[in-house]
Motif scaffolding. Sequence first.
Motif, PDB file in Angstrom:
ATOM      1  N   HIS A  36       0.829  -1.201   0.000  1.00 43.64           N
ATOM      2  CA  HIS A  36       0.000   0.000   0.000  1.00 43.64           C
ATOM      3  C   HIS A  36       0.869   1.258   0.000  1.00 43.64           C
ATOM      4  CE1 HIS A  36      -3.363  -2.671   0.789  1.00 43.64           C
ATOM      5  NE2 HIS A  36      -4.195  -1.644   0.716  1.00 43.64           N
ATOM      6  N   GLN A  37       1.920   1.279   0.814  1.00 40.50           N
ATOM      7  CA  GLN A  37       2.798   2.454   0.863  1.00 40.50           C
ATOM      8  C   GLN A  37       3.398   2.737  -0.504  1.00 40.50           C
ATOM      9  OE1 GLN A  37       5.457   1.160   3.962  1.00 40.50           O
ATOM     10  NE2 GLN A  37       4.377   2.329   5.539  1.00 40.50           N
ATOM     11  N   ALA A  38       3.898   1.701  -1.169  1.00 34.60           N
ATOM     12  CA  ALA A  38       4.534   1.883  -2.479  1.00 34.60           C
ATOM     13  C   ALA A  38       3.518   2.356  -3.518  1.00 34.60           C
ATOM     14  CB  ALA A  38       5.193   0.583  -2.923  1.00 34.60           C
ATOM     15  N   GLU A  39       2.325   1.768  -3.501  1.00 38.81           N
ATOM     16  CA  GLU A  39       1.312   2.145  -4.486  1.00 38.81           C
ATOM     17  C   GLU A  39       0.776   3.553  -4.232  1.00 38.81           C
ATOM     18  OE1 GLU A  39       0.088  -2.504  -5.264  1.00 38.81           O
ATOM     19  OE2 GLU A  39      -1.179  -1.271  -3.952  1.00 38.81           O
ATOM     20  N   ILE A  40       0.629   3.938  -2.974  1.00 40.52           N
ATOM     21  CA  ILE A  40       0.202   5.305  -2.649  1.00 40.52           C
ATOM     22  C   ILE A  40       1.246   6.299  -3.150  1.00 40.52           C
ATOM     23  CG2 ILE A  40      -0.121   6.953  -0.745  1.00 40.52           C
ATOM     24  CD1 ILE A  40      -1.414   4.550   0.826  1.00 40.52           C
ATOM     25  N   ALA A  41       2.529   6.016  -2.905  1.00 40.51           N
ATOM     26  CA  ALA A  41       3.595   6.914  -3.357  1.00 40.51           C
ATOM     27  C   ALA A  41       3.577   7.047  -4.881  1.00 40.51           C
ATOM     28  CB  ALA A  41       4.954   6.399  -2.876  1.00 40.51           C
ATOM     29  N   LEU A  42       3.376   5.934  -5.574  1.00 45.95           N
ATOM     30  CA  LEU A  42       3.331   5.959  -7.032  1.00 45.95           C
ATOM     31  C   LEU A  42       2.150   6.785  -7.538  1.00 45.95           C
ATOM     32  CD1 LEU A  42       4.436   4.928  -9.753  1.00 45.95           C
ATOM     33  CD2 LEU A  42       2.931   2.937  -9.466  1.00 45.95           C
ATOM     34  N   MET A  43       0.970   6.549  -6.949  1.00 48.02           N
ATOM     35  CA  MET A  43      -0.215   7.296  -7.402  1.00 48.02           C
ATOM     36  C   MET A  43      -0.064   8.795  -7.131  1.00 48.02           C
ATOM     37  SD  MET A  43      -3.392   4.688  -6.615  1.00 48.02           S
ATOM     38  CE  MET A  43      -2.856   4.093  -5.000  1.00 48.02           C
ATOM     39  N   ARG A  44       0.515   9.158  -5.998  1.00 47.73           N
ATOM     40  CA  ARG A  44       0.737  10.579  -5.701  1.00 47.73           C
ATOM     41  C   ARG A  44       1.759  11.188  -6.661  1.00 47.73           C
ATOM     42  NH1 ARG A  44      -1.939  12.504  -1.637  1.00 47.73           N
ATOM     43  NH2 ARG A  44      -2.735  11.157   0.006  1.00 47.73           N
ATOM     44  N   GLN A  45       2.797  10.419  -6.977  1.00 45.96           N
ATOM     45  CA  GLN A  45       3.809  10.894  -7.911  1.00 45.96           C
ATOM     46  C   GLN A  45       3.202  11.115  -9.296  1.00 45.96           C
ATOM     47  OE1 GLN A  45       6.857   8.028  -8.782  1.00 45.96           O
ATOM     48  NE2 GLN A  45       8.301   9.594  -9.460  1.00 45.96           N
ATOM     49  N   TRP A  46       2.387  10.175  -9.742  1.00 48.67           N
ATOM     50  CA  TRP A  46       1.732  10.335 -11.036  1.00 48.67           C
ATOM     51  C   TRP A  46       0.852  11.574 -11.037  1.00 48.67           C
ATOM     52  CZ3 TRP A  46      -0.241   4.707 -12.315  1.00 48.67           C
ATOM     53  CH2 TRP A  46       0.844   3.930 -12.737  1.00 48.67           C
ATOM     54  N   TRP A  47       0.041  11.740  -9.999  1.00 50.79           N
ATOM     55  CA  TRP A  47      -0.855  12.898  -9.933  1.00 50.79           C
ATOM     56  C   TRP A  47      -0.039  14.189 -10.051  1.00 50.79           C
ATOM     57  CZ3 TRP A  47      -6.163  13.295  -9.729  1.00 50.79           C
ATOM     58  CH2 TRP A  47      -6.659  14.591  -9.515  1.00 50.79           C
ATOM     59  N   GLN A  48       1.036  14.263  -9.273  1.00 46.90           N
ATOM     60  CA  GLN A  48       1.887  15.460  -9.266  1.00 46.90           C
ATOM     61  C   GLN A  48       2.456  15.719 -10.660  1.00 46.90           C
ATOM     62  OE1 GLN A  48       2.471  17.551  -6.615  1.00 46.90           O
ATOM     63  NE2 GLN A  48       3.738  18.845  -7.890  1.00 46.90           N
ATOM     64  N   SER A  49       2.899  14.673 -11.329  1.00 43.74           N
ATOM     65  CA  SER A  49       3.481  14.869 -12.667  1.00 43.74           C
ATOM     66  C   SER A  49       2.422  15.229 -13.711  1.00 43.74           C
ATOM     67  CB  SER A  49       4.256  13.619 -13.102  1.00 43.74           C
ATOM     68  OG  SER A  49       3.384  12.556 -13.407  1.00 43.74           O
ATOM     69  N   TRP A  50       1.207  14.745 -13.535  1.00 42.43           N
ATOM     70  CA  TRP A  50       0.149  15.024 -14.504  1.00 42.43           C
ATOM     71  C   TRP A  50      -0.498  16.393 -14.298  1.00 42.43           C
ATOM     72  CZ3 TRP A  50      -2.500   9.639 -13.630  1.00 42.43           C
ATOM     73  CH2 TRP A  50      -1.766   8.651 -14.292  1.00 42.43           C
ATOM     74  N   PHE A  51      -0.667  16.790 -13.031  1.00 38.85           N
ATOM     75  CA  PHE A  51      -1.445  17.991 -12.740  1.00 38.85           C
ATOM     76  C   PHE A  51      -0.651  19.095 -12.037  1.00 38.85           C
ATOM     77  CE2 PHE A  51      -4.445  14.382 -12.761  1.00 38.85           C
ATOM     78  CZ  PHE A  51      -5.214  14.761 -13.854  1.00 38.85           C
ATOM     79  N   ALA A  52       0.613  18.833 -11.721  1.00 40.09           N
ATOM     80  CA  ALA A  52       1.475  19.815 -11.060  1.00 40.09           C
ATOM     81  C   ALA A  52       0.828  20.397  -9.807  1.00 40.09           C
ATOM     82  CB  ALA A  52       1.874  20.931 -12.029  1.00 40.09           C
ATOM     83  N   SER A  53       0.131  19.535  -9.073  1.00 39.47           N
ATOM     84  CA  SER A  53      -0.488  19.955  -7.813  1.00 39.47           C
ATOM     85  C   SER A  53      -0.609  18.740  -6.897  1.00 39.47           C
ATOM     86  CB  SER A  53      -1.877  20.550  -8.069  1.00 39.47           C
ATOM     87  OG  SER A  53      -2.763  19.545  -8.527  1.00 39.47           O
ATOM     88  N   GLU A  54      -0.894  19.035  -5.657  1.00 40.99           N
ATOM     89  CA  GLU A  54      -1.153  17.945  -4.714  1.00 40.99           C
ATOM     90  C   GLU A  54      -2.525  17.347  -5.011  1.00 40.99           C
ATOM     91  OE1 GLU A  54       1.059  16.687  -2.490  1.00 40.99           O
ATOM     92  OE2 GLU A  54       2.430  18.112  -3.444  1.00 40.99           O
ATOM     93  N   MET A  55      -2.670  16.087  -4.680  1.00 38.47           N
ATOM     94  CA  MET A  55      -3.948  15.410  -4.882  1.00 38.47           C
ATOM     95  C   MET A  55      -5.001  16.053  -3.980  1.00 38.47           C
ATOM     96  SD  MET A  55      -4.451  11.301  -4.709  1.00 38.47           S
ATOM     97  CE  MET A  55      -3.161  11.006  -5.909  1.00 38.47           C
ATOM     98  N   PRO A  56      -6.165  16.390  -4.521  1.00 40.59           N
ATOM     99  CA  PRO A  56      -7.193  17.022  -3.689  1.00 40.59           C
ATOM    100  C   PRO A  56      -7.815  16.009  -2.717  1.00 40.59           C
ATOM    101  CG  PRO A  56      -8.031  16.637  -5.896  1.00 40.59           C
ATOM    102  CD  PRO A  56      -6.577  16.251  -5.913  1.00 40.59           C
ATOM    103  N   ASP A  57      -8.312  16.528  -1.620  1.00 41.95           N
ATOM    104  CA  ASP A  57      -9.006  15.688  -0.640  1.00 41.95           C
ATOM    105  C   ASP A  57     -10.380  15.322  -1.172  1.00 41.95           C
ATOM    106  OD1 ASP A  57      -6.923  15.846   1.204  1.00 41.95           O
ATOM    107  OD2 ASP A  57      -7.728  17.672   2.109  1.00 41.95           O
ATOM    108  N   LEU A  58     -10.875  14.174  -0.737  1.00 42.81           N
ATOM    109  CA  LEU A  58     -12.243  13.773  -1.061  1.00 42.81           C
ATOM    110  C   LEU A  58     -13.182  14.335  -0.011  1.00 42.81           C
ATOM    111  CD1 LEU A  58     -11.842   9.989  -1.988  1.00 42.81           C
ATOM    112  CD2 LEU A  58     -11.902  11.951  -3.524  1.00 42.81           C
ATOM    113  N   SER A  59     -14.407  14.562  -0.398  1.00 40.16           N
ATOM    114  CA  SER A  59     -15.410  14.977   0.581  1.00 40.16           C
ATOM    115  C   SER A  59     -15.761  13.778   1.457  1.00 40.16           C
ATOM    116  CB  SER A  59     -16.671  15.481  -0.131  1.00 40.16           C
ATOM    117  OG  SER A  59     -17.350  14.393  -0.752  1.00 40.16           O
ATOM    118  N   ASN A  60     -16.362  14.037   2.604  1.00 35.12           N
ATOM    119  CA  ASN A  60     -16.809  12.942   3.464  1.00 35.12           C
ATOM    120  C   ASN A  60     -17.776  12.029   2.723  1.00 35.12           C
ATOM    121  OD1 ASN A  60     -15.261  13.608   5.661  1.00 35.12           O
ATOM    122  ND2 ASN A  60     -16.879  14.783   6.672  1.00 35.12           N
TER     123      ASN A  60
END
Length: 154
Positions: A36-60
């Motif tokens: 899970h740690q490795a996959e979370i890091a990968l998904m965050r890295q992809w998001w950052q490279s695609w959108f040049a921003s931090e991943m937004p939070d989800l609503s409740n």
Amino acid sequence: NMTVHHEVGLYLSELAAEHAADTTVRTLGELMASEHQAEIALMRQWWQSWFASEMPDLSNQEHHAMVGMSPPQLLEELEGTQGVHFEQLFLPVMIHHHEGAIVMCNEVLQQGHDPRNYLLAWSIRHTQLNQMEQMRRLLRERSSDGSAAVPYTW
């Protein structure tokens, strides 16, 4: 969504590594936490490279609408439980959580267009199906009737 889902899975896995009595369950928790740690890091890295921003939070509402997400009171119960009783609660909860991830992966596999997402979804699906079978085997071994019934639905 998978990143948030994995963050809950990471939390559950870390609880298993700390609270389980059985070495098999503890080791499985450690393995799942690492994945899970490795996959979370990968998904965050992809998001950052695609959108040049931090991943937004989800609503409740978005968070609670995801398949396989445990209600807060169940997470609290797991936090306060140790040993064999923890395992009796954890195994069905984690199986259900993995089922939610598989639903999400299947959506990507059926509708996704990015080969990176497709490969990650396939990998997560394959790994979690294997882990679910391991957890069901543990449930069967521990049940009086040999079943792997998963009692939680929410």
